[in-house]
Design an enzyme around this catalytic site. Structure first.
Site, PDB file in Angstrom:
ATOM      1  N   CYS A 114     -16.321  -2.844  -7.004  1.00  0.00           N
ATOM      2  CA  CYS A 114     -15.029  -2.999  -7.667  1.00  0.00           C
ATOM      3  C   CYS A 114     -13.965  -2.098  -7.050  1.00  0.00           C
ATOM      4  CB  CYS A 114     -15.143  -2.636  -9.151  1.00  0.00           C
ATOM      5  SG  CYS A 114     -16.344  -3.589 -10.092  1.00  0.00           S
ATOM      6  N   ASP A 137      20.291  10.690  16.211  1.00  0.00           N
ATOM      7  CA  ASP A 137      20.992   9.832  15.260  1.00  0.00           C
ATOM      8  C   ASP A 137      22.150  10.581  14.600  1.00  0.00           C
ATOM      9  OD1 ASP A 137      20.854   7.233  13.558  1.00  0.00           O
ATOM     10  OD2 ASP A 137      20.951   8.853  12.076  1.00  0.00           O
TER      11      ASP A 137
END
Length: 475
Positions: free
Chosen positions: A34, A429
């Site tokens: 599970c 940047d």
């Protein structure tokens, strides 16, 4: 095991969704495995065995639970090891690289020998590349059997099997049930839809993630860049048109925070390509990230920076599209870059029967003088060189810096959005330079105490966190 036993126990007992997909729980008494979030009655600890992947549990002889459905858990990169070539191979197989192609072809694409590739898989996973591909096909087929209204023959086709007979054999061998057993035990909530105008099959799937998920931030990022006719964004969804190998189609991903996932409505005209398309949607929405681990790393690297929890990488459909958008965005504002992209799509995009359009192909860019773009001719030539470099496969990124006109920023942006590279840092940047030294955050200092190296291997997420502080001017 990447998690210690005490953590595994706590996560299982609390059903903590942040660990969903990072490990699986097998129960000796039932022979079933599970997800840690399974709502079934919790077994005793001495009856439990832990596995890092569904593959490991299947190989140990356990069957997947029909209640929590391990096939729908978010993926986990943690168990793949640290070998870069192996990770690339796994990603390509997840996208359908062995659906019709050989292991030798995959190895050549990776730049290594087939023997070396098989050795990597055997050492790290204890299985062959073909065996891993079969495992992925079976889990995806199981999800389609649960959630779609496709016939069993269509499921076999969509999940990459060459025939229904082969599908039945492999599925029963690996899952422990036949496809018809799955269909008898579940009732599909999907209905077959007529998409009209010959647009293709329509299917609905749920794609899960580990919370938290900052959907509003991702949605707004997409919305500021959305191209009319190609993309659509709403309060709870993002969608777009796509080309993938021989396939054409579109999808809309609806955010369902209460289910820790997205309901994806997909229309596609070639079921053979569903596997790769779904894998690419997962990448675009960054559904397999582990936010608890990423955010903890960023808090250590940037202790004074207010973090948006659960931030995800905003992917684009292909490295080619990401690079084109980056070139169009060089030295202009976001509004101007979006306008240029809209002009390009309107002029060269492939039209669809329902009035939309696809992003232009590399062939269409390479064959056009691009005179309609209001930008320097040097940048037009960069676009054409870029298109020529990816001719034949827009999904395969070239060596970006080898293309005249592609610098570090453009190459990094292409990797960030087109490949979802988690460790991109755009040092030059303009927004980053501005955000790193504003008086409002730094009290006048030029250094706000961010250790970039400490953010590895998640520097792309740090980049997005910093962009989020200046979103009106982000790239």
């Amino acid at each position: 095991m990447t998690l210690d036993l005490a953590t595994l126990r706590r996560a299982r007992l609390s059903r903590d969704p942040r660990f969903d997909g990072r490990f699986f729980v097998a129960v000796l008494t039932t022979g079933i495995f599970c997800r840690p979030i399974c709502p079934a009655r919790l077994p005793r600890e001495d009856n439990v065995r832990y596995y890092e992947s569904a593959l490991g549990a299947l190989q140990a002889g356990y069957r997947p639970c029909l209640r929590c459905r391990p096939d729908s858990a978010p993926g986990s990169p943690a168990w793949q090891g640290s070998d870069t070539t192996l990770k690339r191979a796994l990603a390509l197989i997840d996208q359908g690289a062995l659906d019709g192609d050989s292991v030798e072809a995959l190895a050549a694409r990776l730049g290594i020998g087939a023997r070396h590739l098989r050795g990597l898989f055997q050492r790290h996973l204890g299985i062959s590349p073909s065996g891993y591909a079969q495992h992925r096909r079976c889990l995806f087929a199981k999800q389609l059997l649960h959630e779609s209204s496709l016939t069993i023959g269509e499921v076999a086709l969509a999940s990459g099997f060459g025939s229904v007979r082969r599908f039945n054999e492999v599925f029963r061998e690996r899952i422990g049930l036949s496809p018809r057993d799955i269909r008898r035990r579940v009732s599909s909530t999907s209905t077959r839809k007529d998409t009209g105008q010959g647009l293709g099959q329509c299917l609905s799937l749920t794609l899960g993630y580990r919370p938290p998920y900052a959907f509003a931030t991702l949605r707004d990022f997409f919305a500021r860049r959305a191209i009319r006719g190609l993309e659509w964004v709403g309060d709870d969804h993002y969608g777009r048109r796509f080309r993938w190998r021989s396939a054409r189609g579109h999808f809309t991903a609806f955010h369902q925070p209460e289910r820790h996932g997205f309901r994806v409505e997909l229309v596609i005209d070639d079921l053979n390509q569903v596997t790769g398309v779904i894998a690419n949607i997962r990448r675009m929405l960054d559904l397999d990230a582990t936010p608890s681990l990423i955010d903890a790393t960023l808090r250590d690297a940037a202790p004074v920076l207010p973090l948006v929890e659960g931030l995800r990488l905003p992917g684009l459909w292909s490295p080619f599209e990401a690079a084109v958008r980056a070139v169009l965005g060089q030295q202009v504002s976001l509004v101007q870059a979006r306008a240029l992209t809209q002009t390009l799509v309107d002029a060269l995009g492939e039209r669809t029967p329902d009035g939309g359009c696809h992003f232009p192909s590399a062939a269409s860019l390479a064959g056009s003088p691009l005179a309609f773009l209001g930008m320097p001719d040097s940048r037009r030539q960069t676009l054409r060189r870029l298109a020529e470099a990816v001719a034949g496969d827009e999904r395969k990124p070239p060596h970006w810096e080898d293309i005249l006109g592609i610098g570090p920023w453009t190459a990094g942006y292409a990797r960030l959005r087109g490949e979802s590279d988690p460790d991109v840092w755009l040092a030059g940047d303009a927004v980053i330079r501005r955000v790193l030294s504003p008086p409002s955050l730094a009290g006048g200092d030029s250094d706000i105490g961010i250790d970039i190296d400490k953010a590895r291997p998640w520097r792309s997420y740090l980049l997005l966190q910093l962009w989020s502080h200046d979103h009106d001017n982000d790239p």
